[in-house]
Design a protein around this motif. Sequence first.
Motif, PDB file in Angstrom:
ATOM      1  N   ILE A  86       0.845  -1.193   0.000  1.00  0.00           N
ATOM      2  CA  ILE A  86       0.000   0.000   0.000  1.00  0.00           C
ATOM      3  C   ILE A  86       0.877   1.239   0.000  1.00  0.00           C
ATOM      4  O   ILE A  86       1.864   1.324   0.731  1.00  0.00           O
ATOM      5  N   GLY A  87       0.529   2.213  -0.843  1.00  0.00           N
ATOM      6  CA  GLY A  87       1.286   3.449  -0.932  1.00  0.00           C
ATOM      7  C   GLY A  87       2.352   3.444  -2.004  1.00  0.00           C
ATOM      8  O   GLY A  87       2.921   4.497  -2.311  1.00  0.00           O
ATOM      9  N   SER A  88       2.636   2.291  -2.592  1.00  0.00           N
ATOM     10  CA  SER A  88       3.659   2.219  -3.638  1.00  0.00           C
ATOM     11  C   SER A  88       3.060   2.594  -4.993  1.00  0.00           C
ATOM     12  O   SER A  88       1.843   2.549  -5.199  1.00  0.00           O
ATOM     13  N   ALA A  89       3.949   2.970  -5.931  1.00  0.00           N
ATOM     14  CA  ALA A  89       3.496   3.279  -7.285  1.00  0.00           C
ATOM     15  C   ALA A  89       2.865   2.059  -7.940  1.00  0.00           C
ATOM     16  O   ALA A  89       1.882   2.165  -8.683  1.00  0.00           O
ATOM     17  N   GLU A  90       3.428   0.890  -7.631  1.00  0.00           N
ATOM     18  CA  GLU A  90       2.872  -0.354  -8.182  1.00  0.00           C
ATOM     19  C   GLU A  90       1.453  -0.605  -7.678  1.00  0.00           C
ATOM     20  O   GLU A  90       0.614  -1.134  -8.400  1.00  0.00           O
ATOM     21  N   ARG A  93      -1.036   1.325  -9.724  1.00  0.00           N
ATOM     22  CA  ARG A  93      -1.238   0.655 -11.011  1.00  0.00           C
ATOM     23  C   ARG A  93      -2.095  -0.594 -10.818  1.00  0.00           C
ATOM     24  O   ARG A  93      -2.973  -0.897 -11.637  1.00  0.00           O
ATOM     25  N   TRP A  94      -1.847  -1.320  -9.755  1.00  0.00           N
ATOM     26  CA  TRP A  94      -2.628  -2.519  -9.417  1.00  0.00           C
ATOM     27  C   TRP A  94      -4.095  -2.161  -9.232  1.00  0.00           C
ATOM     28  O   TRP A  94      -4.988  -2.815  -9.771  1.00  0.00           O
ATOM     29  N   THR A  95      -4.363  -1.102  -8.467  1.00  0.00           N
ATOM     30  CA  THR A  95      -5.744  -0.660  -8.233  1.00  0.00           C
ATOM     31  C   THR A  95      -6.412  -0.243  -9.535  1.00  0.00           C
ATOM     32  O   THR A  95      -7.596  -0.542  -9.781  1.00  0.00           O
ATOM     33  N   TYR A  96      -5.656   0.441 -10.382  1.00  0.00           N
ATOM     34  CA  TYR A  96      -6.194   0.866 -11.678  1.00  0.00           C
ATOM     35  C   TYR A  96      -6.690  -0.330 -12.488  1.00  0.00           C
ATOM     36  O   TYR A  96      -7.822  -0.330 -12.987  1.00  0.00           O
ATOM     37  N   TRP A  97      -5.848  -1.353 -12.624  1.00  0.00           N
ATOM     38  CA  TRP A  97      -6.253  -2.499 -13.449  1.00  0.00           C
ATOM     39  C   TRP A  97      -7.411  -3.263 -12.824  1.00  0.00           C
ATOM     40  O   TRP A  97      -8.254  -3.819 -13.545  1.00  0.00           O
ATOM     41  N   LEU A  98      -7.482  -3.272 -11.506  1.00  0.00           N
ATOM     42  CA  LEU A  98      -8.596  -3.922 -10.824  1.00  0.00           C
ATOM     43  C   LEU A  98      -9.931  -3.288 -11.234  1.00  0.00           C
ATOM     44  O   LEU A  98     -10.926  -3.984 -11.433  1.00  0.00           O
ATOM     45  N   HIS A  99      -9.941  -1.967 -11.368  1.00  0.00           N
ATOM     46  CA  HIS A  99     -11.166  -1.255 -11.743  1.00  0.00           C
ATOM     47  C   HIS A  99     -11.355  -1.186 -13.264  1.00  0.00           C
ATOM     48  O   HIS A  99     -12.485  -1.249 -13.752  1.00  0.00           O
ATOM     49  N   TYR A 100     -10.253  -1.046 -13.979  1.00  0.00           N
ATOM     50  CA  TYR A 100     -10.327  -0.943 -15.443  1.00  0.00           C
ATOM     51  C   TYR A 100     -10.965  -2.184 -16.059  1.00  0.00           C
ATOM     52  O   TYR A 100     -11.719  -2.086 -17.038  1.00  0.00           O
TER      53      TYR A 100
END
Length: 221
Positions: A86-90, A93-100
Amino acid sequence: MLTVHHLNNSRSQRVLWLLEELEVPYEIVHHQRDAATMLAPPELRAVHPLGKSPVIVDGDVVLPETGAIVDWIVERYGNGRLAPPIGSAERSRWTYWLHYAEGSAMPPLLMKLVFSALPGRSPLLLRGLIGAVMGKAQAGFVDPQLKAHFDYWEAELSRSEWFAGDAFSAADVMMSFPVEAGASRGGAADGRPHVKAFLEKIHARPAYRRALERGGPYAYA
């Protein structure tokens, strides 16, 4: 024990796969699509009012929506696995793909499915007209949208081995269904070596194979 209400040839296959990756004990309640309409059976409404799959029951929690389920399982059972810190740049990106996966990737794929099926389900006298209209909508709107998404996947997977970085994660589990559906319905892997490699890698994972054994036939594998 966690229970998965699993519908054949559906997004719920990802939930089984995630649980196998994390080695979480679970039970499956199998549901079959209506052979004519391809819709989920009405008994799923007894689990959740919308009657959709996947739905998990985990103690007192009844949770639909694949993205929410993946988030719940990773937080509750992951112990730091399959998600960046949590809090990392990765992590962003992980959260983005989860929603995308559901918010952006699936709508045009669903439109492709509906537009392709609609002429065959129309009255015979209107079938030609509706087929022409649907074909024009696909060629002018849906197919260009899909190409943009497919090209985007190829570019992102050329940056790193997996969608959220160099480590396999739950983001790849979430993205598996749109990529599989895109390859099946729209040729997403054609001429896109990184998309093709992604599919080959996930299909070779032992946990993926175990999920198929437990979930039953799955058209997109």
